[in-house]
Scaffold this motif. Sequence first.
Motif, mmCIF file in Angstrom:
data_model
loop_
_atom_site.group_PDB
_atom_site.id
_atom_site.type_symbol
_atom_site.label_atom_id
_atom_site.label_comp_id
_atom_site.label_asym_id
_atom_site.label_seq_id
_atom_site.Cartn_x
_atom_site.Cartn_y
_atom_site.Cartn_z
ATOM 1 N N GLU A 291 34.273 59.865 44.410
ATOM 2 C CA GLU A 291 33.799 59.392 43.110
ATOM 3 C C GLU A 291 34.962 59.006 42.203
ATOM 4 N N GLN A 292 36.006 59.833 42.178
ATOM 5 C CA GLN A 292 37.131 59.548 41.303
ATOM 6 C C GLN A 292 37.848 58.269 41.723
ATOM 7 N N GLY A 293 38.016 58.069 43.023
ATOM 8 C CA GLY A 293 38.655 56.848 43.495
ATOM 9 C C GLY A 293 37.861 55.607 43.146
ATOM 10 N N LEU A 294 36.545 55.651 43.322
ATOM 11 C CA LEU A 294 35.704 54.501 42.983
ATOM 12 C C LEU A 294 35.737 54.218 41.482
ATOM 13 N N LEU A 295 35.702 55.256 40.665
ATOM 14 C CA LEU A 295 35.744 55.048 39.217
ATOM 15 C C LEU A 295 37.061 54.419 38.785
ATOM 16 N N THR A 296 38.157 54.804 39.429
ATOM 17 C CA THR A 296 39.451 54.204 39.102
ATOM 18 C C THR A 296 39.463 52.719 39.436
ATOM 19 N N TYR A 297 38.947 52.370 40.602
ATOM 20 C CA TYR A 297 38.871 50.955 40.994
ATOM 21 C C TYR A 297 37.970 50.170 40.044
ATOM 22 N N LEU A 298 36.824 50.739 39.713
ATOM 23 C CA LEU A 298 35.877 50.020 38.855
ATOM 24 C C LEU A 298 36.412 49.861 37.439
ATOM 25 N N GLN A 299 37.141 50.844 36.959
ATOM 26 C CA GLN A 299 37.730 50.729 35.630
ATOM 27 C C GLN A 299 38.747 49.595 35.577
ATOM 28 N N CYS A 300 39.533 49.454 36.636
ATOM 29 C CA CYS A 300 40.512 48.369 36.681
ATOM 30 C C CYS A 300 39.816 47.016 36.794
ATOM 31 N N LEU A 301 38.764 46.934 37.614
ATOM 32 C CA LEU A 301 38.034 45.671 37.744
ATOM 33 C C LEU A 301 37.362 45.288 36.428
ATOM 34 N N LYS A 302 36.873 46.268 35.713
ATOM 35 C CA LYS A 302 36.230 45.980 34.429
ATOM 36 C C LYS A 302 37.208 45.367 33.441
ATOM 37 N N SER A 303 38.469 45.773 33.508
ATOM 38 C CA SER A 303 39.466 45.228 32.598
ATOM 39 C C SER A 303 39.793 43.763 32.895
ATOM 40 N N LEU A 304 39.349 43.252 34.044
ATOM 41 C CA LEU A 304 39.580 41.845 34.384
ATOM 42 C C LEU A 304 38.553 40.914 33.742
ATOM 43 N N GLY A 305 37.614 41.457 33.008
ATOM 44 C CA GLY A 305 36.597 40.621 32.377
ATOM 45 C C GLY A 305 37.205 39.587 31.445
ATOM 46 N N GLY A 306 36.810 38.354 31.633
ATOM 47 C CA GLY A 306 37.333 37.271 30.810
ATOM 48 C C GLY A 306 38.617 36.644 31.312
ATOM 49 N N ALA A 307 39.188 37.121 32.427
ATOM 50 C CA ALA A 307 40.412 36.538 32.971
ATOM 51 C C ALA A 307 40.138 35.120 33.466
ATOM 52 N N GLN A 308 40.985 34.201 33.081
ATOM 53 C CA GLN A 308 40.748 32.800 33.427
ATOM 54 C C GLN A 308 40.908 32.533 34.914
ATOM 55 N N HIS A 309 41.719 33.326 35.611
ATOM 56 C CA HIS A 309 41.949 33.072 37.030
ATOM 57 C C HIS A 309 40.773 33.529 37.894
ATOM 58 N N LEU A 310 39.821 34.257 37.318
ATOM 59 C CA LEU A 310 38.626 34.598 38.077
ATOM 60 C C LEU A 310 37.772 33.361 38.358
ATOM 61 N N ARG A 311 37.943 32.342 37.557
ATOM 62 C CA ARG A 311 37.171 31.115 37.780
ATOM 63 C C ARG A 311 37.623 30.379 39.032
ATOM 64 N N SER A 312 38.860 30.630 39.458
ATOM 65 C CA SER A 312 39.378 29.951 40.643
ATOM 66 C C SER A 312 39.037 30.662 41.943
ATOM 67 N N LEU A 313 38.263 31.734 41.865
ATOM 68 C CA LEU A 313 37.881 32.450 43.086
ATOM 69 C C LEU A 313 36.968 31.581 43.940
ATOM 70 N N LYS A 314 37.112 31.733 45.246
ATOM 71 C CA LYS A 314 36.223 31.021 46.159
ATOM 72 C C LYS A 314 34.815 31.598 46.067
ATOM 73 N N ALA A 315 33.849 30.789 46.440
ATOM 74 C CA ALA A 315 32.448 31.235 46.368
ATOM 75 C C ALA A 315 32.204 32.432 47.273
ATOM 76 N N ILE A 316 32.807 32.442 48.452
ATOM 77 C CA ILE A 316 32.606 33.552 49.371
ATOM 78 C C ILE A 316 33.204 34.843 48.820
ATOM 79 N N THR A 317 34.339 34.725 48.107
ATOM 80 C CA THR A 317 34.957 35.913 47.499
ATOM 81 C C THR A 317 34.081 36.459 46.379
ATOM 82 N N ARG A 318 33.516 35.576 45.571
ATOM 83 C CA ARG A 318 32.607 36.011 44.506
ATOM 84 C C ARG A 318 31.396 36.737 45.086
ATOM 85 N N LEU A 319 30.811 36.158 46.141
ATOM 86 C CA LEU A 319 29.621 36.758 46.743
ATOM 87 C C LEU A 319 29.942 38.118 47.359
#
Length: 403
Positions: A237-265
């Motif tokens: 649980e602690q490991g997953l929460l650490t990963y999710l907290q870091c991913l949440k901080s990526l909200g609004g990053a402009q480089h997320l728009r360049s992700l491939k469709a398969i990576t997004r899915l």
Amino acid sequence: MDDSRPEDPLGVLSQEILRKLRLATEAETKEDREIICEEVFCDISGQLEQAAKERLHIHHPGPVCFFEVLAPYYYQNNIPADTLLYFCKRLWGLPYLAPTFALLLHRWLLLRREAGGIEQRQKHVNVLMYGSRQLFLGDVQSGIKKFGALFHFLSQEVVLSPNRQHLDELPAQARENVLSVVAAYIPYYHPPGEAKQVLEEFPSPYHTLAEGGHTPGEGADFLVGEVTDTISRVRTEQGLLTYLQCLKSLGGAQHLRSLKAITRLRLQSELYSLTSPGGPYYAPRSVRHASLEVLDALFPMGRRSRRLVRLVFRVLHPAEFLGASFFLLLLPVRFWTWASRQLIAAIGMVLFGFLGLFSRIRGLLMGRRKFTHGAASSRQGKQQQQQQQQQKQEGAPAGHVHR
């Protein structure tokens, strides 16, 4: 040039490590070799005491492990490093060999291009990354950062260094392997505040600086893909929460728009799987809520529709439907049980109050009776004394006349 001396503390430690590895190569059974290698791994991953830190002139206030001081020693001394590499080659395949190899020789192999032979560099880096991945995954599963120094070296001095010289000098497959390991564990070791900067600066494994690579955001898709694969292997649980907290901080990053469709899915699918309730192998409640927050932060466009679809599927799911039905059917029974318990408790409290009041009244009455009885007894005693005195007074003259 070998600067090791018998009186040098690091030289003495290196000689002891080499001695044990030599014993492992000379052991007759595989079990004995595994025991010796495990002992060496435990020794180099242990923490230095304060006296040892003072002797080695280490002023770091926090805990320091033996491998943190031995790795720079092997980087500066080729002969002990070559000897250690020789013994490690003879012990390939043992469980604790790859992590030991990574802890002791990571600086020597990655910062010296000719270390171990250029023709064998691909194999050495592969073993190095295999051992590093084991160490980092162990940290994530146990919720500690014991081998953070190794990750900091790979991240700051190799992958994210200003010129990427040591990274570009690696063979193509080895470079991709190094980037894969670092990308997989960046959310765990890096603070969330640095996530957007790392996403922008992370290099691509397919282009070097000479080939026109290292442009901002070129490695974002590779980084997110490796993180997605690693989340599926985290079981705490602690490991997953650490990963999710870091991913949440990526909200609004402009480089997320360049992700491939398969990576997004793939990322959305992995996050959706973490929002599913159940047990015992499903994510706990804290992870489910954190996954929903990450989905809302990274993909805000479909927030309402996702929640609506999730609610509909939960209602129509057989397990959820049957659970809700049983809950509604048992609701009157639960209410009656709760009400009867409250009623019994109230009756008990009333009876207890009456018993207490009765005992107090009885105590007062008993005390009053004792007081009345005592007063009457005292009055009777006084009357008897007065009668006796009168009888004495009346009897005295009569006796005198009789004489």
